[in-house]
Every structure is written in C-alpha cells, then in structure tokens.
Design an enzyme around this catalytic site. Structure first.
Site, PDB file in Angstrom:
ATOM      1  N   ALA A 121       0.708  -1.092  -0.086  1.00 46.16           N
ATOM      2  CA  ALA A 121      -0.044   0.041  -0.011  1.00 46.16           C
ATOM      3  C   ALA A 121       0.955   1.341  -0.014  1.00 46.16           C
ATOM      4  O   ALA A 121       2.137   1.039   0.564  1.00 46.16           O
ATOM      5  CB  ALA A 121      -0.865   0.135   1.227  1.00 46.16           C
ATOM      6  N   PHE A 122       0.273   2.328  -0.208  1.00 45.61           N
ATOM      7  CA  PHE A 122       1.077   3.559  -0.545  1.00 45.61           C
ATOM      8  C   PHE A 122       1.810   4.140   0.600  1.00 45.61           C
ATOM      9  O   PHE A 122       2.632   4.869   0.765  1.00 45.61           O
ATOM     10  CB  PHE A 122       0.355   4.744  -1.339  1.00 45.61           C
ATOM     11  N   LYS A 123       1.025   3.724   1.742  1.00 46.53           N
ATOM     12  CA  LYS A 123       1.734   4.100   3.290  1.00 46.53           C
ATOM     13  C   LYS A 123       3.147   3.593   3.356  1.00 46.53           C
ATOM     14  O   LYS A 123       4.084   4.394   3.918  1.00 46.53           O
ATOM     15  CB  LYS A 123       0.974   3.694   4.303  1.00 46.53           C
ATOM     16  N   ASP A 124       3.656   2.662   2.412  1.00 46.84           N
ATOM     17  CA  ASP A 124       5.048   2.286   2.734  1.00 46.84           C
ATOM     18  C   ASP A 124       6.132   3.219   2.005  1.00 46.84           C
ATOM     19  O   ASP A 124       7.128   3.411   2.428  1.00 46.84           O
ATOM     20  CB  ASP A 124       5.234   1.054   1.684  1.00 46.84           C
ATOM     21  N   MET A 139       6.460   5.755   4.941  1.00 47.06           N
ATOM     22  CA  MET A 139       6.943   4.966   6.129  1.00 47.06           C
ATOM     23  C   MET A 139       8.444   4.310   6.053  1.00 47.06           C
ATOM     24  O   MET A 139       9.342   4.127   6.990  1.00 47.06           O
ATOM     25  CB  MET A 139       6.126   3.717   6.588  1.00 47.06           C
TER      26      MET A 139
END
Ligand SMILES: *Cc1c(COP(=O)(O)O)cnc(C)c1O
Length: 464
Positions: free
Chosen positions: A109-112, A115
């Site tokens: 997911a784009f949060k990687d 993060m």
C-alpha cells in the site's frame, strides 16, 4: 527552513524538521507547516531521474538540518526494498489518463512510500540524540503493517501496534504478525478498532507513562510522511508534463495527507494542476468542498476501509493555507470540531480552495462498477481504494477536465481480494515475492481492552 504550528500566531515559537518529525503534533495541538515553501531549483532537470534521487532532493529542501548525505543514504535504502525499479511506476489506461502505482512496497500500500523513509529518519535522529522511543499505534488495516515493516529491527525504536482481534483481513494481519524482530509487539485487542484507538489515546494522555516509555507516534499528521509523499507527485508530473500542460491528480482520500502532499509538490514548483479529492461514502470532504459546510456524520464501513473516516486530520493544514495563514481562524474552526460540531468555510476560503481542488464521492455501486469497467477495458485489476479514485477521474472528465490526469493507485488488489472478487469475479493473487506470507508463523499477544494490561505489555517492550 523553520516550522510553525497551524494554531500559532506569527512571531510564535518555531521548530526544526527533526523536532517536527519526532514531535508529530505541535505542542499547542496544531499541525506543523513550513514558514515558507522551499523551491526545487532546476526542477525540469529532475525529469527521468531515479525515484530515490528525487525523494532525497525533496527531503533536503524541507530538512536542511539533516547531516550532509543523510537524505540520499536514507532514500536509497528505503526504496531499494520496493518490488519495482521505478518505485512508483505510471501505467496508461486512457488517451491522457494514467494510474500511478504506489503499491510496490513491502506491505502493498502507498503508506510504505512514506513509512520506509520515516523509519530510517527516526532511527538516525534518535541515535544522534542518544534517545530511544516507543512508537504506539492503533490500526484498522494498512497503517500498522507499514509501520511495523518500516520500524522492525531498528535499535532506537520499539513499536507496538494494536489491532482489533479477528476484525482485520488475514493478509493485513499477517503483514504485522509474521515479523519476528524483537523490537516489535503485536497486540490483538479483544474489542473493536475504536477500543484500540481509545487505548492509544489513553496511553498518550497518561503523562507519567508517556515519559516512562518515551511514547511516540508515526501517524498520518506527521509532516515527514507528507514530505516523503510529495516525491511521487514530482516524478510523475515531470514525466507527463514535459514542458506542456500541468498534470492533474485524482487522489483516494481519507485523512487528507496524500492529497496535501500534491499541494506541497505544486508549491515547490512541480507542474501539478488540479487536485481532485476522491472519497467513498464517508464523504465529509466532498460535502465540505461543495457546500462549504464541514459536518461530521457517523462512519460507514465500505470496501475501501483505509478511507473510512469521520473527519480528516490533515484538513487543518488546508484551512491554514486557505485562510492565508490566519491561525485565529484555524483555532476557531478547530474548537468547533473539538466540540463535535460542524463549521462553515467562509466564501473567501471556499473560493481559494476551489481554485486548486475539486471533489467527488463514490457510492459502493460506483466503486464496483469502476473495478469492473477498468478490467473490461484494459485487463487491469485495481483495488477498491483505487476504484474510488477512478470513479472521480471519470466524473472530472465528464465535467470537462483537460490535460494529463493521474489517479493514484494506493493499494495492491491482492490486499482486498474479497471485494475485488465480488465486483469482478476475479480473485487477485499476491505478488510472487510474498509467497511465504500466508504460511509463515504468526506472533501476537491477545489482550483484553484494558489500559493497565496493555500498558504493562508496552512497558515490557520498552525495556527490551
Ligand atoms: C491511507 C490510505 C488512503 C488514504 O490516504 P490519506 O493520506 O489518509 O488521505 C487511501 N488508500 C489506501 C490504500 C490507504 O491505505
């Protein structure tokens, strides 16, 4: 480059990037913003450069207090772990329509994207300060996995993620629970996501406990996450604009962090055009942008759970921008919100926002139709969050939007196989690099939704 709070009047206290990153929220409860927007010099020369290089340039512009070479080293290491050499590849799905695939990181997911950078920046900043921190988070799905993947194995950071037991998908749980690093604690709370959030809130409200374990957060209001996300607007807009029309973006939106990163890229000089806020049935932002009335309602569960929000925490940053940095206005609007009330945007603020943003909301049927339509037209399979974006993109075209239009593909379809299969009849599989995930041994503590019990588990983690 210094930062100030959205709730502080001019002349108030300012902060460095490192303080902003480690602090998360400003001491007065506001959100951090830079005092002025740094410019990317010779922006056209960044076209076609590797993602990590552009990411480092964006980071340097916002973080001049980092030691020389750190931005490059951190970006190189963060993006070497992605399953695609372009990190954020563009895929064409219509004449001037594109998807920007942001799901090639370790948890799909784009949060990687943010993060992976944030974890490494935290580690280095804490080591320099001779400090340790215990990060605590509640997750209903994507955030917890991305945080654990990014922070596992670091030495200055401990991480504890609370998830509601039996209430998240197996893939989402396994991204967290199969990580065996000793600095990671997974807690399956016997309760709901709201119970998890209430426990985290209560831990932060307990001053003695907060100091004892040196509590920290990596949530979506963290400015460093937004800076990290601005990089893919820079790379993709430079690819598609090539000196021509600016590039518009359609952004599946929950907490307003990702779409605000688009505004950051634009302010830095990237050829970004219109920013389109795409919401699911939790449409407070769409209603606010259309009518001027920002009014919370209950949260509805949808097939795009990472966008199921009641209010968007980063919207405060846009209110500050749209009021010309008028902290008194922001304080007044946020006081209404804290009281559980709605607020009205002034005509001037609405028109300022309307110059750069549009919005559309997608019903459950529209999301399913978008998944089916793109599969029929192109053979591509998209996830429900991305489908919310594509629905909005089609609406924007109908309303006459011209020029290149990029929809952010925020999650891999294999993260939401049931919803994709129900809409399209096709069950997407995980990429081969994750072959081991479904068979790996899991590790988590199942605990009651009891503050004392959970605090003891976090204490034990902090002491490891
Ligand atoms: C978090 C998330 C979003 C929403 O992003 P915001 O920055 O909160 O607006 C959209 N899609 C997916 C898959 C997400 O995980």
């Amino acid at each position: 480059m210094r930062y100030r709070s959205t709730r502080a009047d001019p002349g108030g206290r300012t902060f460095s990037f490192t303080e902003v990153m480690l602090g998360g929220l400003a001491p007065d409860g506001g959100l951090f913003l830079p005092e002025s927007w740094p410019q990317l010099d010779d922006v056209e020369a960044l076209a076609g450069k590797p993602f990590a290089e552009v990411s480092a340039r964006v980071l340097q512009a916002f973080a001049p207090d980092l030691p020389g070479g750190e931005a490059e080293a951190v970006a190189q290491a963060a993006y070497a772990r992605f399953g695609h050499p372009a990190v954020a590849p563009l895929v064409q799905h219509g004449a001037d329509d594109f998807l920007l695939e942001l799901f090639h990181g370790p948890t799909l997911a784009f949060k990687d994207v943010a993060m992976q950078l944030l974890g490494r920046l935290f580690e280095r900043a804490l080591e320099r300060a001779g400090r340790r921190m215990t990060i605590v988070a509640a997750t209903s799905g994507d955030t917890g996995g991305a945080a654990i993947e990014a922070l596992a194995g670091l030495s200055a950071v401990r991480v504890c993620v609370l998830h509601p037991k039996g209430r998240i998908s197996e893939v989402q749980r396994r991204f967290m629970t199969t990580v065996t690093a000793p600095n990671v604690l997974n807690v399956a709370v016997e309760g709901t996501f709201d119970d998890c959030q209430a426990l985290v809130k209560a831990m932060f409200a307990d001053d003695a406990f907060r100091d004892e374990v040196s509590l920290g957060a990596v949530n979506s209001i963290n400015w460093a996450r937004i800076v990290a996300q601005a990089a893919y607007y820079v790379t993709s807009s430079l690819h598609l604009a090539r000196g021509g029309a600016p590039v518009s973006y359609c952004v599946p939106t929950g907490n307003f962090g990702d779409v605000f990163a688009g505004l950051v890229a634009k302010r830095m000089g990237a050829p970004v055009g219109r920013l389109i806020v795409a919401t699911n049935e939790n449409d407070i932002l769409d209603r606010a942008l259309r009518t001027g009335l920002h009014e919370p309602k209950g949260v509805a569960a949808t097939t795009s759970p990472s966008m199921d929000i009641q209010v968007s925490s980063n919207f405060e940053r846009l209110l500050f921008e749209a009021s010309d940095g008028d902290a008194a206005t922001v304080r007044a609007l946020m006081a209404h919100q804290a009281g559980g009330r709605g607020f009205d945007l002034s005509a001037a603020m609405r028109s300022r926002i309307g110059e750069e943003f549009s919005s559309y909301a997608a019903s459950g049927e529209a999301v399913d139709a978008a998944m089916r339509d793109v599969r029929e037209a192109t053979g591509m399979t998209i996830d429900p969050h991305t489908a919310v974006g594509l629905h909005a993109a089609a609406q924007a075209r109908e309303d006459g939007l011209e020029g290149p239009l990029v929809t952010l593909a925020t999650a891999h379809p294999a993260k939401f196989p049931d919803a994709v299969e129900a809409a399209t009849g096709y069950r997407p599989g995980l990429p081969p690099r994750l072959d081991g995930l479904m068979g790996a041994k899991e590790r988590y503590d199942a605990l009651p939704a009891d503050l004392g019990v959970v605090q003891n588990a976090v204490r034990e983690l902090a002491g490891r």
